[in-house]
Design an enzyme around this catalytic site. Structure first.
Site, PDB file in Angstrom:
ATOM      1  N   VAL A   1      33.135  69.012  30.979  1.00 58.42           N
ATOM      2  CA  VAL A   1      33.972  69.600  29.935  1.00 58.42           C
ATOM      3  C   VAL A   1      34.302  68.509  28.925  1.00 58.42           C
ATOM      4  O   VAL A   1      34.708  67.413  29.302  1.00 58.42           O
ATOM      5  CB  VAL A   1      35.272  70.194  30.515  1.00 58.42           C
ATOM      6  CG1 VAL A   1      36.153  70.760  29.397  1.00 58.42           C
ATOM      7  CG2 VAL A   1      34.957  71.277  31.536  1.00 58.42           C
TER       8      VAL A   1
ATOM      9  N   ASP B   1      36.871  79.432  43.173  1.00 55.34           N
ATOM     10  CA  ASP B   1      36.764  77.968  43.136  1.00 55.34           C
ATOM     11  C   ASP B   1      38.079  77.328  42.696  1.00 55.34           C
ATOM     12  O   ASP B   1      38.088  76.413  41.871  1.00 55.34           O
ATOM     13  CB  ASP B   1      35.620  77.551  42.209  1.00 55.34           C
ATOM     14  CG  ASP B   1      35.218  76.085  42.388  1.00 55.34           C
ATOM     15  OD1 ASP B   1      35.457  75.538  43.494  1.00 55.34           O
ATOM     16  OD2 ASP B   1      34.687  75.485  41.435  1.00 55.34           O
TER      17      ASP B   1
ATOM     18  N   LYS C   1      32.787  73.469  27.677  1.00 51.08           N
ATOM     19  CA  LYS C   1      32.112  73.259  28.964  1.00 51.08           C
ATOM     20  C   LYS C   1      30.618  73.477  28.793  1.00 51.08           C
ATOM     21  O   LYS C   1      30.180  74.555  28.376  1.00 51.08           O
ATOM     22  CB  LYS C   1      32.656  74.199  30.034  1.00 51.08           C
ATOM     23  CG  LYS C   1      32.063  73.908  31.419  1.00 51.08           C
ATOM     24  CD  LYS C   1      32.731  74.720  32.494  1.00 51.08           C
ATOM     25  CE  LYS C   1      32.269  74.297  33.876  1.00 51.08           C
ATOM     26  NZ  LYS C   1      32.662  72.930  34.233  1.00 51.08           N
TER      27      LYS C   1
ATOM     28  N   PHE D   1      29.393  72.401  38.100  1.00 48.37           N
ATOM     29  CA  PHE D   1      28.842  73.359  37.150  1.00 48.37           C
ATOM     30  C   PHE D   1      28.614  72.753  35.778  1.00 48.37           C
ATOM     31  O   PHE D   1      28.011  73.379  34.918  1.00 48.37           O
ATOM     32  CB  PHE D   1      29.773  74.565  37.032  1.00 48.37           C
ATOM     33  CG  PHE D   1      29.884  75.343  38.310  1.00 48.37           C
ATOM     34  CD1 PHE D   1      28.932  76.279  38.652  1.00 48.37           C
ATOM     35  CD2 PHE D   1      30.927  75.117  39.188  1.00 48.37           C
ATOM     36  CE1 PHE D   1      29.025  77.004  39.831  1.00 48.37           C
ATOM     37  CE2 PHE D   1      31.024  75.828  40.373  1.00 48.37           C
ATOM     38  CZ  PHE D   1      30.078  76.766  40.700  1.00 48.37           C
ATOM     39  N   GLY D   2      29.116  71.541  35.552  1.00 51.46           N
ATOM     40  CA  GLY D   2      28.899  70.884  34.279  1.00 51.46           C
ATOM     41  C   GLY D   2      30.147  70.198  33.756  1.00 51.46           C
ATOM     42  O   GLY D   2      31.263  70.477  34.200  1.00 51.46           O
TER      43      GLY D   2
END
Length: 309
Positions: free
Chosen positions: A44, A166, A59, A41-42
C-alpha cells in the site's frame, strides 16, 4: 512523469468508483516509492491527488491475474458501496493491461498515518504505546477496540453479511485522529476464499481453527480474529508463533497470568472503571478465541458489552 488525473470516461458519479490510469497512480505515489505498509496481497502506497492535495492510499494487488477484468470491476463495485466510519472507504481502482501484464490497484479515501500493528509494536509506536506503563495509552486503545467492533458489526449485519476473513493488526489503519478503520475489506470479495486461506496459512495466529482445518466458514471466523486482536491490544503481548498448538498455549498463558491482580499491577495508574474495561476486553477476547465457534459471542453482543462498561 505521469500526471495524477483519472482516465477518460471514468466516472465522477457518487454511485460509481473512479477509474484511474496506471500512469496517474504511478505519478501520485512518486513512482510507487511512498510505501505505507505491505501484506501478501501487495503493498500500500501513499498518494496525493494533484488537484486537491488530498492524501489517499493506493494498494497494488499482486497475484490477481486469474481474475477476469469484468469480474474484478463488478467486485470492486460491490466493495465501493460499503460506507462506514470505521471501514476504509474505496474511491476508485485501476484495471489496466500494459503489454503482457494487467495492473490492478485499489484506491482508498484515507490519509495513512500508521497501522495498529505499527502503533502497538512497530518502530513508529507513539503516544505511550509499547511503553512500560500502558496505562498512559489505554483510553486511545479502548476507543480503537470499540471502533473496530463497530465496523465489524456493520459488516456482519448487512443484508448480505460480509466476512472479512483477514482481520489482523496490520489491517486496522489509524487516521491522524487515531480513529480505527478496517482495511483490505475488498480482498474477501476480489480474491477467492482459497487464495485468502493460502496467504493466511503463512501466519495462522489470527485464523480460527475451523478455517485453518478447512471445516467451514462463517462470520465467527472474524470473531476469532477479533479476539486475538483484543488480547494483543490489551496485554501488549504478541503471539508470534505460527503453529496452532502454540496459539493454544498462548491463550492458556493469558488466561492464567492476566488475573485482576496482574491487570491492576500492569495498569497501575488506571481507576476502577478503566480497570474494568481492561478486564472485560481480555475476558471477551478469550471468549472469542474458543475452539468451538458456537461458543463465541456474536459481534452485537460484544458491542453491547463494551458500550455498557
Amino acid at each position: 512523469m505521469a500526471t495524477g488525473e483519472i482516465t477518460e470516461g471514468s466516472s465522477s458519479s457518487p454511485e460509481l468508483p473512479k477509474i484511474f490510469s496506471f500512469q496517474s497512480l504511478e505519478g501520485i505515489t512518486n513512482n510507487f516509492s511512498r510505501i505505507f505498509c505491505k501484506d501478501p496481497f501487495g503493498p500500500v502506497y501513499k498518494g496525493t491527488l494533484p488537484d486537491t492535495d488530498k492524501e489517499i492510499a493506493v494498494k497494488k494487488l499482486e497475484q490477481s491475474a486469474e481474475i477476469p477484468p469484468e469480474d474484478f470491476e463488478n467486485k470492486v463495485q460491490s466493495v465501493y458501496e460499503i460506507k462506514h466510519e470505521n471501514i476504509v472507504e474505496l474511491i476508485g481502482f485501476c484495471n489496466q493491461t500494459l503489454q503482457i501484464t494487467t495492473e490492478r490497484l485499489l484506491c482508498y479515501d484515507f490519509d495513512p498515518n500508521e497501522s495498529l500493528q505499527q502503533h502497538l509494536f512497530g518502530p513508529k509506536a507513539t503516544d505511550g504505546s509499547n511503553s512500560a506503563d500502558p496505562s498512559t495509552n489505554w483510553d486511545t486503545c479502548f476507543k480503537i477496540v470499540k471502533g473496530v467492533c463497530q465496523g465489524l458489526l456493520y459488516l456482519h449485519k448487512l443484508e448480505d453479511p460480509i466476512t472479512h476473513m483477514d482481520l489482523n493488526l496490520n489491517n486496522i489503519w489509524l487516521d491522524r485522529a487515531m480513529v480505527p478503520k478496517i482495511a483490505n475489506l475488498g480482498l474477501s470479495r476480489i480474491f477467492s476464499e482459497d487464495r485468502i486461506k493460502y496467504y493466511k496459512e503463512e501466519s495462522p495466529r489470527y485464523m480460527a481453527p475451523e478455517y485453518l482445518n478447512s471445516t467451514g466458514m462463517s462470520v465467527s471466523i472474524d470473531i476469532y480474529s477479533l479476539g486475538v486482536m483484543m488480547i494483543q491490544i490489551t496485554t501488549r503481548e504478541e503471539n508470534n508463533d505460527n503453529l496452532d498448538k502454540a496459539s493454544r498455549i498462548y491463550i492458556k498463558d493469558i488466561r492464567k497470568r492476566w488475573t485482576a491482580e496482574h491487570i491492576a499491577s500492569v495498569y497501575s495508574s488506571l481507576d476502577s472503571e478503566c480497570l474494568h474495561q481492561v478486564h472485560t476486553c481480555i475476558k471477551t477476547g478469550l471468549e472469542c478465541m474458543q475452539i468451538d465457534q458456537k461458543n463465541r459471542p456474536s459481534i452485537d453482543v460484544i458491542v453491547d458489552r463494551l458500550n455498557t462498561i
